[in-house]
Enzyme design. Sequence first.
Site: not given
Length: 588
Positions: A378-380, A382-383, A507
Amino acid sequence: MTKTSNSPGFGFANILKLMRYMTFPKMLFSFALILSLLNTGASLIVPLFTRNLVDKLSLDSLEPSVIYFLIGAFIVQAVSSGLSHYMLSYVGQRMVAGLRSRLWEKVLSLPLSYFDQNRSGEPVSRITQDTSVVMNLVTQHLISFFTNIISIIGAVSILFFLDWQMTLIIVIVTPFALLIVQPLGRRMYRISKKTQQEMASLTSDLNQVVSEIRLVKASNAETKEKSNGIHRIEELFRFGRKEATVQAVLAPFMTLIMMAVMVIIIGYGGYRVASGALSAGDLVAFILYVFQIVVPFSQFASFFTQLQKVHGASERLIEMMNMSEEVKQEGREIPHSADRSILFDHVRFAYNGEEEEGVLKDITFTIPERKVTAIVGPSGSGKTTIFSLLERFYSPQEGTILYGGRSIADFSLKAWREQIGYVSQESPLLAGTIRENITYGLERSVALEEVEEAARMANAHEFIAQLPRGYDTEVGERGMKLSGGQRQRIAIARAILRNPRILLLDEATSSLDSASEHEVQKALQALMENRTTVVIAHRLSTIVGADQIIVLEYGKVTGAGTHDQLFATHSLYRELARKQFQTSGSFT
């Protein structure tokens, strides 16, 4: 005791500290100083010749030698003044150019955390505004201050010789003037420091608005930004008005004191001439020497005003020069061992270093060598932070990142980053040509054929060749003359040309249309072959064939495996896959 920002002092200590960061032409400076002293000496001789000239005229016995000496003194004074002014200006410009170069080098060496906490206009203001204040002091005030002191000491000494009683009047008045200058100087320091801070804020605001002008206009925010800008400008005006107020008090006061002294000297001197205690030539010489005291003394007000400005500016410049830099030591060589996998070993990281949990919470996983590892979540979760740690933009608070069994912190930063090719979603470009952007960061000379080959692999050559100037086409600020997909392909071509060992793809095909994405995916597949590749994936369709998929949730690794393994065992991954693939029916 070291002076703090609340104790303005005279600021000479800070100027001496700044001298360490400046290129100082000692020989030229020494020659300029000698010429300035020669100019001062000539100016002190002129009244003596004038005295003789007046006295001899009154006796109707003018000697040509007196006129020749007087003309010679004027010529020496004019030539030495012009040459010293040019040389001192050159010295000041050279010193400040060296300081600006050091500051720019420093800004480029600061860690990314500095730019997270400070707006981009702050260092720009330091390099431009604060250094200009220092330059004005060096080129216009500093040497004249010391020569003025010499001029005053010389003039006072001669005045005592001519008439000690009138000279005593000047000596008594001077301390009273200094008592007024000191508190005004302290106030000027506080005002100038706030002025520079406000100037930095204004520069930062204007830079931000201009750089994001498309967002401003698209959001109909012109009125808001106009109001914000005018508010900053008015604040700057307010401090400028306060500065003008201090100067309006200081300069006339100094002039008033000196004019009062002049009136007393002329009146008392006329009386002494009438009484026969002084000759007419002595009085004329005395008045000329008083002018040589009055003019430099009146310039002291301007000098101390500028000195207080420099004090505030130099504090900020020294503070910046003392900031910690990215560690660029010559570390170990990048290993050529058989195993060059990347291991995140119990890594914890928080951007401010103080959060108990942090963005990444004790994560451990391995990125195999020459394999494709995708990171999803999910967004946030830590990717992007993982990419920042791999690039060594930041260092983890706990744990270690290992490459070939060695901590990446042990490697030379330059050598480590040379191993990495990074393509982000934003595809940042700099103002310049397409060729300059593709070759950006490479220190070697790159032939046009190599650039074209990289562009072909990134499916960019065709659209570049159709542009009027081809690879010499200007992309505009931040690449705004190109479409998002075109910028993305140029960024991919840049990564291809670097020929890195490690690929970081955020991406990388997100801005491409279907046809271009297919071609670029083929190019990326060829580029990823035999390279360690890490992909941040938002569309799972692009990483189904990855050798390993890491699932991150709120800073923790909750799953690792292939697409099929995670689809069968990991509930979040299965949910993401179903949502994205349900229209195509392509999930397992």
